[in-house]
Design an enzyme around this catalytic site. Structure first.
Site, PDB file in Angstrom:
ATOM      1  N   ARG A 222     -11.273  19.087 -21.451  1.00  0.00           N
ATOM      2  CA  ARG A 222     -10.471  19.236 -20.754  1.00  0.00           C
ATOM      3  C   ARG A 222     -11.594  19.769 -19.167  1.00  0.00           C
ATOM      4  O   ARG A 222     -11.225  18.859 -18.237  1.00  0.00           O
ATOM      5  CB  ARG A 222      -9.798  20.802 -20.636  1.00  0.00           C
ATOM      6  CG  ARG A 222      -9.198  20.819 -21.341  1.00  0.00           C
ATOM      7  CD  ARG A 222      -7.746  22.000 -21.632  1.00  0.00           C
ATOM      8  NE  ARG A 222      -6.530  21.460 -22.876  1.00  0.00           N
ATOM      9  CZ  ARG A 222      -6.107  22.469 -22.960  1.00  0.00           C
ATOM     10  NH1 ARG A 222      -6.507  23.180 -22.327  1.00  0.00           N
ATOM     11  NH2 ARG A 222      -5.222  21.790 -23.826  1.00  0.00           N
TER      12      ARG A 222
ATOM     13  N   LYS B 129      -0.020  17.537 -33.035  1.00  0.00           N
ATOM     14  CA  LYS B 129      -0.986  18.029 -31.829  1.00  0.00           C
ATOM     15  C   LYS B 129      -0.478  19.216 -32.126  1.00  0.00           C
ATOM     16  O   LYS B 129       0.087  19.895 -31.483  1.00  0.00           O
ATOM     17  CB  LYS B 129      -1.340  17.122 -30.771  1.00  0.00           C
ATOM     18  CG  LYS B 129      -1.904  17.537 -30.216  1.00  0.00           C
ATOM     19  CD  LYS B 129      -2.152  16.549 -28.638  1.00  0.00           C
ATOM     20  CE  LYS B 129      -3.100  17.281 -27.575  1.00  0.00           C
ATOM     21  NZ  LYS B 129      -3.380  16.893 -26.168  1.00  0.00           N
TER      22      LYS B 129
ATOM     23  N   LYS C  93      -4.241  16.132 -34.685  1.00  0.00           N
ATOM     24  CA  LYS C  93      -5.796  16.415 -34.167  1.00  0.00           C
ATOM     25  C   LYS C  93      -5.574  18.666 -33.713  1.00  0.00           C
ATOM     26  O   LYS C  93      -4.415  18.594 -33.477  1.00  0.00           O
ATOM     27  CB  LYS C  93      -4.822  16.189 -33.209  1.00  0.00           C
ATOM     28  CG  LYS C  93      -5.356  16.451 -32.129  1.00  0.00           C
ATOM     29  CD  LYS C  93      -5.477  16.280 -30.581  1.00  0.00           C
ATOM     30  CE  LYS C  93      -6.637  16.234 -29.242  1.00  0.00           C
ATOM     31  NZ  LYS C  93      -5.873  15.354 -27.745  1.00  0.00           N
TER      32      LYS C  93
HETATM   33  C1  PBG Z   1      -3.680  15.248 -23.415  1.00  0.00           C
HETATM   34  C2  PBG Z   1      -5.465  15.258 -24.639  1.00  0.00           C
HETATM   35  C3  PBG Z   1      -6.205  16.430 -24.715  1.00  0.00           C
HETATM   36  C4  PBG Z   1      -7.125  15.377 -25.730  1.00  0.00           C
HETATM   37  C5  PBG Z   1      -6.916  14.193 -25.723  1.00  0.00           C
HETATM   38  N1  PBG Z   1      -5.907  14.157 -25.087  1.00  0.00           N
HETATM   39  C6  PBG Z   1      -6.533  17.671 -23.980  1.00  0.00           C
HETATM   40  C7  PBG Z   1      -5.269  18.496 -24.415  1.00  0.00           C
HETATM   41  O1  PBG Z   1      -4.136  18.251 -25.125  1.00  0.00           O
HETATM   42  O2  PBG Z   1      -5.102  19.754 -23.307  1.00  0.00           O
HETATM   43  C8  PBG Z   1      -8.093  16.665 -26.900  1.00  0.00           C
HETATM   44  C9  PBG Z   1      -9.407  15.912 -26.620  1.00  0.00           C
HETATM   45  C10 PBG Z   1     -10.614  16.352 -27.070  1.00  0.00           C
HETATM   46  O3  PBG Z   1     -10.794  17.358 -26.581  1.00  0.00           O
HETATM   47  O4  PBG Z   1     -12.079  15.769 -27.433  1.00  0.00           O
HETATM   48  N2  PBG Z   1      -3.964  14.151 -22.270  1.00  0.00           N
END
Ligand code: PBG
Length: 322
Positions: free
Chosen positions: A205, A195, A248
């Protein structure tokens, strides 16, 4: 010399021939539909940055999950936005927490829907970081037991798969042992293995009200230029017991998907994240692109790169286009 004997156009001449030689097919079972759940009843709040996506209370989430299941979507991924946040994300661990309630509501309404839950602290902490802090630094080892407890709590509510997205080191093994100790050795872990610290999470967010209140996530999420490091993250998660690994975001990381595909036989998921979704929706609204074709082209590209599963906000529209 090969031309004119070799004419690839022969196999593009009719739609039927093109179908016969098509190498990549999307099917509804490829998709995981992410949903944002909020406390309450009868509540639906549109998310401005993500046209077509709403925050839903558990009852309405169950209704939407039922509709999605009827369209052929086999799985949802739940993100919770609680009423109250604190420094240690206590609302993530409550038996009647927002995700726990939503899991039960969905399972009651659509028992065969696979319910996956996000495991992370960022939606539940007042500072918005994915773990607890020690002197302003996200404390890896102090966060692990909380993630493990959150995962067990989701499993108790009925989650089939838990999906840690926090990027703490060692979280997969912490979650695996806690779930096994609690009698949930039959529930799977889908690890957000690679990620990246990405600007493509912007709309999420807003949706999850989870932007960090200071600093950023670069101290735990991966640096976008790295791919060998992604392979190492995947390897570690596999050793720790991950059942499904994930890359991701998806679009700027298709090469990472390809490389992870060739290093493991585990199922591989790719997350077509919020920023990727909203760019398409906004460009569609502005009449700049043929939105439906672009959606299918993007999802096909992610699958062609090697993803078995695609987590996408387009899931419901995409199944109607197949
Ligand atoms: C964190 C999380 C995020 C996303 C999924 N889980 C945001 C981040 O890491 O700031 C992002 C998913 C998306 O942008 O669709 N729990």
């Amino acid at each position: 010399m090969s031309y004119p004997v070799n004419r690839p156009r022969r196999l593009r001449r009719t739609a039927k021939i093109r179908d016969m030689v098509r190498e990549t097919w999307l099917r509804p079972d490829d998709f995981i539909y992410p949903m944002f759940v909020i406390p309450g009843k009868g509540k639906s709040q549109p998310i401005k940055s993500m046209p077509g996506i709403n925050r839903l209370s558990p009852d309405l989430a169950a209704r939407e999950a039922k509709a999605a299941f009827g369209e052929g979507i086999p799985a949802v991924l739940l993100f919770g936005i609680p009423d109250s946040k604190d420094a240690v994300g206590s609302s993530a661990l409550k038996d009647d927490g927002v995700v726990q309630n939503a899991v039960r509501a969905i399972k009651d309404t659509v028992p065969h829907m696979t319910v996956i839950t996000d495991i992370c602290m960022c939606e539940y902490t007042d500072h918005g970081h994915c773990g607890v802090l020690t002197e302003g630094i996200v404390d890896n080892d102090k966060t692990l037991p909380l993630l493990a407890e959150q995962a067990v709590s989701h499993a108790q509510a009925g989650a089939d798969i838990v999906a840690p997205s926090d990027m703490m080191d060692g979280r997969v093994s912490a979650i695996r042992s806690a779930m096994d100790a609690a009698g949930f050795e039959d529930r799977a872990i889908m690890a957000y293995s690679a990620k990246y610290a990405s600007a493509f999470y912007g709309p999420f967010r807003e949706a999850a009200d989870s932007a960090p209140q200071f600093g950023d996530r670069r101290g735990y999420q991966m640096d976008p230029p790295n791919v060998r490091e992604a392979l190492r993250e995947v390897e570690l998660d596999i050793e720790e017991g991950a059942d499904i690994v994930m890359v991701k975001p998806a679009l700027a990381y298709l090469d990472v998907i390809l490389q992870v595909r060739s290093m493991t036989d585990l199922p591989l998921a790719a997350y077509n994240v919020s920023g990727e979704y909203s760019m398409v929706k906004k460009a569609g609204e502005a009449g700049l692109i043929d939105e439906k074709r672009v959606i299918l082209e993007i999802l096909t590209g992610i699958k062609r790169a090697g993803a078995d599963l695609i987590i996408t906000y387009h899931a419901r529209e995409a199944v109607k286009l197949l």
